[in-house]
Design an enzyme around this catalytic site. Structure first.
Site, PDB file in Angstrom:
ATOM      1  N   ASP A  41      81.887 -39.145  75.649  1.00 35.04           N
ATOM      2  CA  ASP A  41      82.697 -39.559  76.789  1.00 35.04           C
ATOM      3  C   ASP A  41      83.738 -38.524  77.204  1.00 35.04           C
ATOM      4  O   ASP A  41      83.863 -38.198  78.387  1.00 35.04           O
ATOM      5  CB  ASP A  41      83.373 -40.898  76.477  1.00 35.04           C
ATOM      6  CG  ASP A  41      84.074 -41.478  77.689  1.00 35.04           C
ATOM      7  OD1 ASP A  41      83.426 -42.214  78.447  1.00 35.04           O
ATOM      8  OD2 ASP A  41      85.271 -41.173  77.898  1.00 35.04           O
ATOM      9  N   THR A  88      83.349 -43.555  80.865  1.00 37.03           N
ATOM     10  CA  THR A  88      81.992 -43.239  81.325  1.00 37.03           C
ATOM     11  C   THR A  88      80.953 -43.944  80.458  1.00 37.03           C
ATOM     12  O   THR A  88      79.903 -44.362  80.965  1.00 37.03           O
ATOM     13  CB  THR A  88      81.734 -41.721  81.349  1.00 37.03           C
ATOM     14  OG1 THR A  88      81.814 -41.183  80.036  1.00 37.03           O
ATOM     15  CG2 THR A  88      82.745 -41.024  82.236  1.00 37.03           C
ATOM     16  N   ASP A  89      81.230 -44.098  79.166  1.00 32.13           N
ATOM     17  CA  ASP A  89      80.328 -44.864  78.305  1.00 32.13           C
ATOM     18  C   ASP A  89      80.198 -46.301  78.807  1.00 32.13           C
ATOM     19  O   ASP A  89      79.088 -46.832  78.965  1.00 32.13           O
ATOM     20  CB  ASP A  89      80.867 -44.895  76.873  1.00 32.13           C
ATOM     21  CG  ASP A  89      80.366 -43.736  76.032  1.00 32.13           C
ATOM     22  OD1 ASP A  89      79.182 -43.391  76.139  1.00 32.13           O
ATOM     23  OD2 ASP A  89      81.164 -43.177  75.275  1.00 32.13           O
ATOM     24  N   MET A  90      81.332 -46.944  79.016  1.00 36.13           N
ATOM     25  CA  MET A  90      81.316 -48.357  79.394  1.00 36.13           C
ATOM     26  C   MET A  90      80.723 -48.567  80.786  1.00 36.13           C
ATOM     27  O   MET A  90      79.984 -49.520  81.024  1.00 36.13           O
ATOM     28  CB  MET A  90      82.730 -48.937  79.332  1.00 36.13           C
ATOM     29  CG  MET A  90      83.324 -48.927  77.931  1.00 36.13           C
ATOM     30  SD  MET A  90      82.246 -49.719  76.709  1.00 36.13           S
ATOM     31  CE  MET A  90      83.265 -49.598  75.247  1.00 36.13           C
TER      32      MET A  90
END
Length: 388
Positions: free
Chosen positions: A150, A178-180
């Site tokens: 991320d 950005t992961d979520m």
């Protein structure tokens, strides 16, 4: 005791089976939301340690043999251990694939194909399967094998540059945005393909990447940048909040805390807070002169408390809010009415407080009392069920 609306069999995805091969955050967060929506999620993990997130401790906080973070994004799932390099385990996994509705993975491009679980392989096993992949940088190009992490994505994509003031350093978001968001995008794609399957009867493949997600997150700003002949926009030297918004947008210190101001007329703001100097700035200069305006506001807001300023701003209809830390947020009546926290319980009775699913169906709050599964806890049961 849970109400009827909170029972899994009443939820929209009840009856669907999801195989979650992913680790860390993006893929598991997608599978978590599908579980919240009622799907049965079977987490396929390596026997030696399982998902690496099991041992990824934040602030040394653990629960029921694993990290609390692992429980936060894997609650309500089942665990099935398999060594995908072992032919017998791989055959067992293929039996699951043949009857599943969704498969999620976040292996590097090409890995699933080499294992024998690529899209073309599984489509032969199960033509109705929704095959969902998340990667760092997509299937092609010079970045495809880079670590999809991320902070690195925020830095490469320009997101980290957007925060911070003036000539100061880039400031990344304090969480894995950005992961979520990639997990949320993947979930949307899966749901879209499930709808299409209901119409056409066939499965499909959906892919997202962290870098494309990060680019899409900036669509508002990039829409301007791509259509104007300019370099990078300037960040405000004072109270930077958005590189393309005029004063007073930003966060300001008060005598006892911080105050956030959204879009509002500078002249009207000056009238409300008693700062007549703001009246000398015409509307067509509120962007060009934003640092001068914000400097005046910065100094003025230090003369009273956050509560004092809000008492002036709210009745005047000016969009403002206090900047709260977590204890202050949780002390607010507005937080209490949300019922945003749920408790999960381990097999030995220990309890862990976690956030709940933010989506409501038919006015019902979705909760799940089950923690994340212990590694391999469900393999025997699942093998018996899928061998039938």
């Amino acid at each position: 005791m849970h109400g009827v609306g909170e029972m899994l069999h009443d939820r929209p995805l009840a009856g669907l089976t999801v195989l979650d091969f992913s680790q860390y955050l993006a893929g598991p967060s997608c599978a978590l939301r599908l579980a919240d929506f009622g799907a049965r999620v079977i987490k396929v993990e390596r026997p030696d340690g399982g998902d690496a997130c099991r041992s990824l401790y934040l602030a040394d906080l653990g629960f029921d043999q694993d990290s609390a973070l692992f429980h936060a994004i894997n609650r309500g799932k089942e665990s099935y251990t398999a060594d995908l390099k072992d032919s017998r385990d791989l055959d067992a996994v293929k039996r699951l694939v043949a009857r599943a509705d969704v498969l999620i993975h976040n292996f590097r491009p090409g890995i699933m194909d080499r294992i024998g679980l690529g899209w073309e392989d599984v489509a032969l096993l199960n033509p109705r399967l929704i095959y969902a992949g998340v990667s760092g940088y997509g299937p092609d190009g010079p970045w495809r094998d880079r670590p999809g992490q991320d902070l690195l994505i925020q830095s490469l994509s320009g997101i980290a540059w957007l925060s911070g003031e003036g000539a100061g350093p880039p400031v990344p978001a304090g969480m894995s945005i950005t992961d979520m968001m990639a997990g949320a995008q993947l979930c949307q794609g899966i749901l879209a393909l499930l709808v299409r399957r209901g119409v056409r009867g066939t499965g499909g493949k959906v892919d997202v990447s962290l870098i494309e997600t990060a680019i899409d997150l900036q669509f508002e700003h990039l829409a301007v940048h791509l259509n104007r002949e300019e370099g990078m926009p300037a960040r405000s030297e004072v109270a930077n909040g958005n590189v393309y918004l005029a004063a007073p947008y930003g966060i300001y210190a008060t005598s006892d805390g911080y105050l956030a101001l959204a879009m509002t007329r500078v002249d009207r703001l000056g009238e409300v807070i008693g700062l007549d100097e703001l009246g000398r700035f015409p509307a067509d200069r509120w962007f060009a002169d934003r640092d001068a305006i914000k400097t005046l506001l910065r100094d003025h807001f230090l003369t009273a408390t956050t509560t004092d300023w809000l008492a002036m701003l709210a009745p005047a209809g000016i969009w403002a809010a206090p900047v709260l830390d977590w204890p202050a947020l949780m002390a607010e009546p507005g937080f209490a009415v949300l019922n945003a926290v749920q408790t999960v319980q381990s097999p030995d009775g220990a309890e862990l407080r976690l956030t709940r699913c933010p989506v409501r169906f038919d006015d019902q709050i979705l909760r799940s009392p089950r923690p994340a599964p212990r590694l391999g806890a469900d393999r025997a049961t699942i093998d018996r069920e899928f061998a039938a």
